[in-house]
Design an enzyme around this catalytic site. Structure first.
Site, mmCIF file in Angstrom:
data_model
loop_
_atom_site.group_PDB
_atom_site.id
_atom_site.type_symbol
_atom_site.label_atom_id
_atom_site.label_comp_id
_atom_site.label_asym_id
_atom_site.label_seq_id
_atom_site.Cartn_x
_atom_site.Cartn_y
_atom_site.Cartn_z
ATOM 1 C CG MET A 20 -1.697 1.281 1.453
ATOM 2 S SD MET A 20 -2.847 1.171 2.833
ATOM 3 C CE MET A 20 -1.711 1.063 4.221
ATOM 4 C CG ASP A 22 0.715 8.090 -2.533
ATOM 5 O OD1 ASP A 22 1.705 7.493 -2.098
ATOM 6 O OD2 ASP A 22 0.740 8.773 -3.574
ATOM 7 C CD1 TRP A 81 -0.165 5.203 -10.310
ATOM 8 C CD2 TRP A 81 1.115 6.876 -11.041
ATOM 9 N NE1 TRP A 81 0.972 4.657 -10.845
ATOM 10 C CE2 TRP A 81 1.775 5.649 -11.292
ATOM 11 C CE3 TRP A 81 1.740 8.078 -11.413
ATOM 12 C CZ2 TRP A 81 3.034 5.598 -11.917
ATOM 13 C CZ3 TRP A 81 2.993 8.026 -12.024
ATOM 14 C CH2 TRP A 81 3.631 6.788 -12.269
ATOM 15 C CG ASP A 234 9.740 12.118 -6.675
ATOM 16 O OD1 ASP A 234 9.667 11.115 -5.942
ATOM 17 O OD2 ASP A 234 9.820 12.060 -7.916
HETATM 18 N N1 DQQ Z 1 2.560 7.859 -5.467
HETATM 19 C C1 DQQ Z 1 1.655 7.792 -6.589
HETATM 20 C C2 DQQ Z 1 1.874 9.035 -7.359
HETATM 21 C C3 DQQ Z 1 2.433 9.964 -6.348
HETATM 22 C C4 DQQ Z 1 3.313 9.069 -5.554
HETATM 23 C C5 DQQ Z 1 1.938 6.537 -7.367
HETATM 24 C C6 DQQ Z 1 3.654 9.626 -4.198
HETATM 25 O O1 DQQ Z 1 0.654 9.515 -7.916
HETATM 26 O O2 DQQ Z 1 3.104 11.035 -6.927
HETATM 27 O O3 DQQ Z 1 1.729 5.386 -6.578
HETATM 28 O O4 DQQ Z 1 4.002 8.614 -3.300
#
Ligand code: DQQ
Length: 539
Positions: A20, A22, A81, A234
């Site tokens: 898991m 976000d 996402w 990020d």
């Molecule tokens: N997780 C998602 C993205 C987001 C990232 C992909 C942040 O949409 O930018 O699983 O953890």
């Protein structure tokens, strides 16, 4: 494997198995809180991203529902996402999310409930003309994701929302305008940009009241409010926020203090915590914050145990009227329903260099309130205390200073071979004034190999007349620590091998050399939450 199953938490939300990440699109609808989440149905590592779905009436006990969305269209085949929900005045729910396309381009898509009268919102429809937004000129096709909840704009019928991106190394928040959630127009300029912060993921943007004690709906505007802007960086995988002023006509947000701008100032949480998202809870008139607590062990270990990550306990989020620089995060009050009976109430006088066992039932599942009164004469001498203290680099809880560390040791075994101290340290800050730090030392939290362990933390404002106070939620392998009413928060993801279940112990300690400290404790054992599948025959 028994050695690995105990690491599952007892009252934090996590799926039955697999990966898991976000939290997505949290919302309240017809008596139920809905949580969606990034989920891999096939493995305990990231991939095949699907929207898991769970519901709750109290944000603590959860029922898993069938997946809300799976990657099955060209515009999201490489992943459904992160996204956010917007609830329109007529009750319609607009779910905007990022799709990773068949060509690995990040686009925004619309989905909505097939049947709004279903309180469970089981079926989701992807809009027939998706995608509704594609990367605009000048924006990288892999730098365009995570639409926020929309808010009403200054024009009639206008909705606005923001999406994180970057240009070069500058993190930015783009703003789009729509009236129908199917046609979107990019506004000129950006909501905000901060050089050097890199890609902004999971941007969050919302008003907070500077006068009231309640949360505000995302569209709320008027006197007595500020706007919080949050980005998940990020590049360093932490969630940063700043408080500022929003001008919807100029499409600009300005931080109150440019030195505490997004990505260079305050973090929502100084521990293992990322990709957080808030929503407005109309039932209790509060803003609630969710965050993803990832793993700090190896992928191989996660594959072996068959699951990865939990969600934080949802937190009520308010503007801190006292400091006016911080937000306050506090576990939702519903967590208190897990408290078993009366708390253990105890005062412990801690001389310099002492540690004391506190006898509590089930120290692997606790809600701890602890405040510390530091010897007044010693405090007056703060000016002599250490300069240049930093939680991460100043030696952890074992390193003794004049006025710290002192605090609580959780998830320890009887012999203190495994332990996680959460503590205050009073040092000399810039200008010679006392500066308090709040830290969590994970360096001795586990004897398991391959676990990343560090000391987390930051400074925390302690105002005149305030005691040093902390609240800890202890849940086997997760500790969420809140200092000074939630001004500074640290989430620890730990992997004890001995300090497990009935073997877990709690201690209080004072490792300062120059002050005695009186600890006032209030400790509850917590029940486990009920987190299970919704009975399928009722669907
Ligand atoms: N997780 C998602 C993205 C987001 C990232 C992909 C942040 O949409 O930018 O699983 O953890």
């Amino acid at each position: 494997n028994a050695m690995l199953t105990w690491q599952r938490t007892a009252y934090h939300f996590q799926p039955q198995k697999n990966w898991m990440n976000d939290p997505n699109g949290p919302l309240y609808h017809k008596g139920w809180y809905h949580l969606f989440y990034q989920y891999n149905p096939d493995s305990a590592v990231w991939g095949n991203i699907t929207w898991g779905h769970a519901i709750s009436t109290d944000l603590i006990h959860w029922l898993y529902l069938p997946f809300a969305m799976v990657p099955d269209q060209w515009y999201d085949i490489n992943g459904v996402w992160t996204g956010s929900a917007t609830i329109l005045p007529d009750g319609q729910i607009m779910m905007l999310y990022t799709g990773d396309t068949n060509d690995y381009v990040q686009v925004q898509n619309l989905a909505y409930p097939a049947n709004l009268s279903d309180p469970l919102l089981i079926d989701w429809v992807k809009y027939q003309d998706n995608p509704v937004m594609v990367p605009p000129p000048g924006i990288g096709v892999k730098d365009f994701r995570d639409p926020t909840t929309a808010w009403t704009g200054p024009q009639n019928g206008q909705w606005l929302l923001t999406i994180g991106s970057k240009i070069g190394k500058t993190g930015i928040a783009l703003v789009y305008d729509t009236s129908n959630f199917t046609n979107f127009k990019l506004l000129d300029g950006v909501l905000h940009a901060v050089p050097g912060t890199g890609m902004w993921e999971c941007v969050d943007f919302y008003p907070v009241s500077t006068v009231e004690a309640n949360g505000l709906d995302t569209s709320y505007n008027g006197p007595g409010i500020k706007h919080v802007l949050k980005a998940s960086l990020d590049d360093d995988k932490h969630d940063y926020y700043a408080i500022g002023t929003y001008d919807p006509v100029k499409n600009k947000w300005t931080p109150d203090n440019p030195e505490l701008d997004v990505g260079i100032g305050l973090r929502l949480d100084y521990g293992k915590y990322y990709a957080s998202k808030t929503f407005y809870d109309p039932k209790e008139q509060r803003r609630i914050l969710w965050g993803w607590i990832g793993e700090t062990d190896s992928e191989a270990a996660d594959l072996l145990k068959g699951w990865a990550s939990v969600q934080s306990i949802p937190r009520t989020l308010l503007y801190d009227k006292e400091t006016r620089t911080h937000v306050l995060q506090w576990p939702v009050k519903e967590i208190e329903s897990l408290r078993i009976g009366d708390p253990l109430v105890k005062q412990v006088n801690l001389q310099p260099g002492s540690i004391e066992l506190v006898h509590v039932d089930s120290a692997a599942q606790l809600d701890v309130e602890a405040s510390f009164e530091v010897d007044k004469a010693a405090l007056a001498g703060t000016i002599e205390a250490d300069v240049g203290f930093n939680c991460s680099t100043s030696g952890g809880a074992a390193k003794r200073g004049i006025l710290g560390p002192f605090g609580v040791v959780v998830i320890a075994d009887q012999t203190l071979s495994e332990l996680t101290p959460v503590y205050f340290y009073i040092a000399k800050g810039t200008g010679g004034r006392a500066e308090t730090y709040f830290c969590a030392d994970e360096t001795r939290s586990s004897e398991a190999p391959g676990v990343a362990k560090q000391v987390y933390g930051s400074s925390v404002p302690v105002l005149d007349g305030e005691q040093h106070s902390m609240r800890l939620l202890v849940d086997h392998s997760i500790v969420e620590s809140f200092a000074q009413g939630g001004r500074t928060v640290i989430t620890s993801r730990i992997y004890p091998t001995k300090a497990i279940n009935g073997a877990a112990r709690l201690f209080v300690f004072n490792n300062a050399t120059g002050a005695s400290v009186t600890a006032s404790l209030k400790i509850w054992s917590l029940k486990s939450a009920d987190i299970r599948s919704f009975p399928l025959d009722q669907l």
